[in-house]
Scaffold this active site. Structure first.
Site, short mmCIF file in Angstrom:
data_model
loop_
_atom_site.label_atom_id
_atom_site.label_comp_id
_atom_site.label_asym_id
_atom_site.label_seq_id
_atom_site.Cartn_x
_atom_site.Cartn_y
_atom_site.Cartn_z
N LYS A 1 0.86 -1.19 0.00
CA LYS A 1 0.00 0.00 0.00
C LYS A 1 0.90 1.24 0.00
CE LYS A 1 -3.39 2.57 2.81
NZ LYS A 1 -4.34 2.55 3.94
N ASP B 1 -2.87 10.09 3.73
CA ASP B 1 -4.27 9.67 3.80
C ASP B 1 -5.03 10.66 4.67
OD1 ASP B 1 -6.72 8.44 4.03
OD2 ASP B 1 -6.00 6.77 5.26
N LYS C 1 -10.40 12.62 8.19
CA LYS C 1 -9.98 12.17 9.52
C LYS C 1 -10.04 13.37 10.45
CE LYS C 1 -6.93 8.42 8.06
NZ LYS C 1 -7.64 7.28 8.69
N ASP D 1 1.28 6.10 5.79
CA ASP D 1 0.34 5.21 5.12
C ASP D 1 0.92 4.57 3.86
OD1 ASP D 1 -2.07 3.96 5.44
OD2 ASP D 1 -3.25 5.47 4.37
N GLU E 1 -9.63 3.70 1.84
CA GLU E 1 -9.09 3.90 0.49
C GLU E 1 -7.98 2.92 0.13
OE1 GLU E 1 -7.90 5.33 3.11
OE2 GLU E 1 -5.77 4.95 2.74
N ARG F 1 -7.72 -0.24 0.55
CA ARG F 1 -8.22 -1.46 -0.10
C ARG F 1 -8.63 -1.20 -1.54
NH1 ARG F 1 -12.67 -2.17 4.51
NH2 ARG F 1 -10.89 -1.32 5.66
N1 BES Z 1 -4.54 4.37 6.76
C1 BES Z 1 -5.67 4.04 7.53
C2 BES Z 1 -5.39 3.00 8.61
C3 BES Z 1 -4.45 3.40 9.70
C4 BES Z 1 -4.95 3.81 10.91
C5 BES Z 1 -3.09 3.30 9.55
C6 BES Z 1 -4.10 4.14 11.94
C7 BES Z 1 -2.23 3.64 10.58
C8 BES Z 1 -2.74 4.05 11.78
C9 BES Z 1 -6.76 3.48 6.64
O1 BES Z 1 -6.80 3.97 5.35
C10 BES Z 1 -8.06 3.85 7.28
O2 BES Z 1 -8.37 4.99 7.32
N2 BES Z 1 -8.79 2.84 7.74
C11 BES Z 1 -10.03 3.06 8.35
C12 BES Z 1 -10.97 2.03 7.80
C13 BES Z 1 -12.40 2.29 8.11
C14 BES Z 1 -12.90 3.52 7.42
C15 BES Z 1 -13.19 1.07 7.66
C16 BES Z 1 -9.85 2.91 9.85
O3 BES Z 1 -9.03 2.11 10.29
O4 BES Z 1 -10.53 3.62 10.58
ZN ZN Z 2 -5.03 4.66 4.59
MN MN Z 3 -7.95 5.80 5.25
#
Ligand code: BES
Ligand code: ZN
Ligand code: MN
Length: 509
Positions: free
Chosen positions: A276, A281, A288, A301, A363, A365
């Site tokens: 990835k 992000d 966020k 990310d 995103e 995925r």
């Molecule tokens: N990049 C994030 C995941 C992440 C979170 C990486 C904390 C490192 C530290 C990913 O793209 C994300 O935002 N995931 C969401 C998924 C949800 C929307 C289903 C998450 O983990 O909240």
């Molecule tokens: Zn992400």
């Molecule tokens: Mn994300």
């Protein structure tokens, strides 16, 4: 940092600091755990000899005064009298000899280096106990520990507040004929880990999809067995990568789809490593917000792609034979502007599947979907993807352990072994198919996000839709371990380079 190995015994060594690693003294026998007493350490004959003749009895004093027992992670250090040939000495506990492995060595060497540097030593010698393990394995682990602990990333500091004092580390009482090649290999591996660390630690205004593409091109130039292709946005459009391009749409920086191929000899195995590569992000329109969303950490990310590129760099110098490895990164930023994908938009991935984007923050995925379809078309035997995919995985396993999902038990086992030898922690998680119901969509084939419960698992199940059933596939969620706020073991604060060593082991073994 200069690392050398020698047959020199500690008694004969002269220099600033001597680190002696020792196993724990056996616990006084007792059946009931709560009444177990650990006696303070009994020095071996050779250490007693060294202590009396060279160290002015500093060791025995330190042990008595501190009740040091040699427990793993413990240490005791002191100043040797001014008349002696060594200035400082430290005893480092290795714990139970029955539990010792390469990572015990790595961590002990790291703590010696950190101590020596604090003590402003220029030269350090390491004395490890004789142990029934392959010298090339222990020497490699020790050298990795030294180099990983010594790496300090000061690229973005205007002043060098903590200069490195340590210049040379000598591994004593070893066979240089076996140890020297192992030290050289450790250096090649650590160079890849450091590349990954520095890619992760650099902010998103420094590391962009263009930087990742340039890095892949530079790696390709290091070995004639590499070939690199960078697909531009138009190329991705021609391949119908609607999911990846949906994420990339709102960034002012163009996406880069990186495909680096290593091929040496007649491949007995063909492997694809997909990372990835979100260089930032923001969450997209599902921005966020609030503490806990960690938007300020979302430069990390691209940790999965950093591991892939770090491993590629190591492979460029180790040059393993009879293998084909593809390193694939669909890199972009997840940003917001007027053409950003909207929650509810439907994207079509390159395998024709339609996805309702109910959350623009899921995103990773989407980018991986098209990268996995691309990887699968290369006719590889196995695909492993690495992604900072979910916060849910960090909730499940904490910051030090990555999650592993696989449809293939043999491949999962090979990855688990590679990780164990690397001293990197992975824990296998279930691909619980019934949870896929959470991703049911009224309008499209499926949604990209389920409920909070089991969020790391539904992330893995989403990815599974983009790999053929006949390809061995594994997914590693590395959201926790790619970054650390505090130094520990051989990791310093910042990017850790997590999974580079696991990937290298997976490729070369
Ligand atoms: N990049 C994030 C995941 C992440 C979170 C990486 C904390 C490192 C530290 C990913 O793209 C994300 O935002 N995931 C969401 C998924 C949800 C929307 C289903 C998450 O983990 O909240
Ligand atoms: Zn992400
Ligand atoms: Mn994300």
């Amino acid at each position: 940092m200069h690392i050398l190995s020698s047959v020199t015994v500690p008694q004969a060594w002269r220099g600033d600091a001597l680190a002696i690693a020792v196993f724990a003294s056996p616990k006084a026998s007792s059946d009931r755990a709560e009444s177990q007493v650990t006696k303070s350490l009994e020095l071996s004959e050779s250490l007693k000899n060294l202590d009396v003749r060279i160290l002015g009895c500093t060791l025995s004093d330190l042990v008595t005064e501190s009740e040091f027992t040699g427990e793993i992670g413990s240490s005791v250090s002191g100043r040797v009298g001014v008349d002696y040939a060594i200035r400082k000495v430290i005893l480092i506990g290795l714990g139970d000899p029955a539990k010792a492995n390469a990572d015990t060595w790595r961590k002990a060497a790291a703590s010696a280096v950190k101590w020596a540097n604090k003590e402003k030593a220029k030269t350090l010698a390491l004395a490890f106990p004789a142990y029934n393990q392959d010298i090339s394995v222990t020497a490699q682990a020790i050298a990795e520990g030294i180099l990983l602990a010594a790496h300090q990333d000061k690229r973005f500091k205007s002043k060098n507040a903590n200069p490195q004092f340590l210049e040379q580390v000598e591994i004593l009482e070893t066979d240089p004929e076996l140890a020297d090649p192992a030290i050289a290999k450790a250096q090649q591996i650590v160079d890849g880990v450091i590349l990954a660390r520095e890619l992760v630690s650099a902010p998103a205004n420094i590391v962009t999809p263009i930087t990742l593409a340039d890095t892949a091109v530079a790696i390709a130039e290091e070995s004639k067995y590499f070939n690199v292709t960078i697909l531009e946005q138009a190329d991705c459009e021609a391949l119908n990568m609607g999911a990846f391009l949906g994420v990339a749409r709102a960034s002012d920086i163009a996406p880069k789809f990186i495909h680096l191929t290593y091929r040496n000899g007649t491949p007995k195995r063909k492997l694809a490593i997909v990372g990835k590569g979100l260089t930032f992000d923001s969450g997209g329109l599902n921005l966020k917000t609030g503490i806990g969303s960690s938007i300020e950490l979302m430069k990390t990310d691209m940790g999965g792609s950093a591991a892939a590129l770090g491993a590629a760099k190591v492979i460029a110098s180790l040059q393993p034979t009879d293998i084909e490895v593809h390193f694939i990164v669909a890199s972009c930023e997840n940003m917001v502007n007027g053409s950003a994908m909207r929650p509810g938009d439907i994207l079509t991935a390159s395998n024709g599947k339609t996805i309702e984007v109910n959350n623009t923050d899921a995103e990773g995925r989407l980018t991986l979907a098209d990268a996995l379809v691309y990887a699968d078309k290369l006719g590889v035997d196995a695909i492993v993807d690495l992604a900072t995919l979910t916060g849910a995985c960090v909730v499940a396993l904490g910051e030090d352990i990555g999650g592993m999902w696989s449809i293939d038990d043999d491949f999962a086992e090979a990855i688990a072994k590679a990780a164990k030898d690397a001293g990197e922690k992975l824990w296998r998680m279930p691909l619980e198919d019934p949870y896929f119901d959470q991703l049911k969509s009224v309008v499209a084939d499926f949604k990209n996000t389920g409920s909070r419960a089991g969020g790391a698992i539904t992330g893995a199940l989403f990815l599974k839709q983009f790999v053929e059933k006949t390809t061995a596939w594994a997914h590693l969620d590395v959201a926790g371990p790619v970054w650390t706020e505090r130094e520990s073991g051989y990791n310093n604060a910042g990017g850790t380079g997590f999974a580079v060593r696991t990937l290298v082991n997976l490729i070369i073994n």
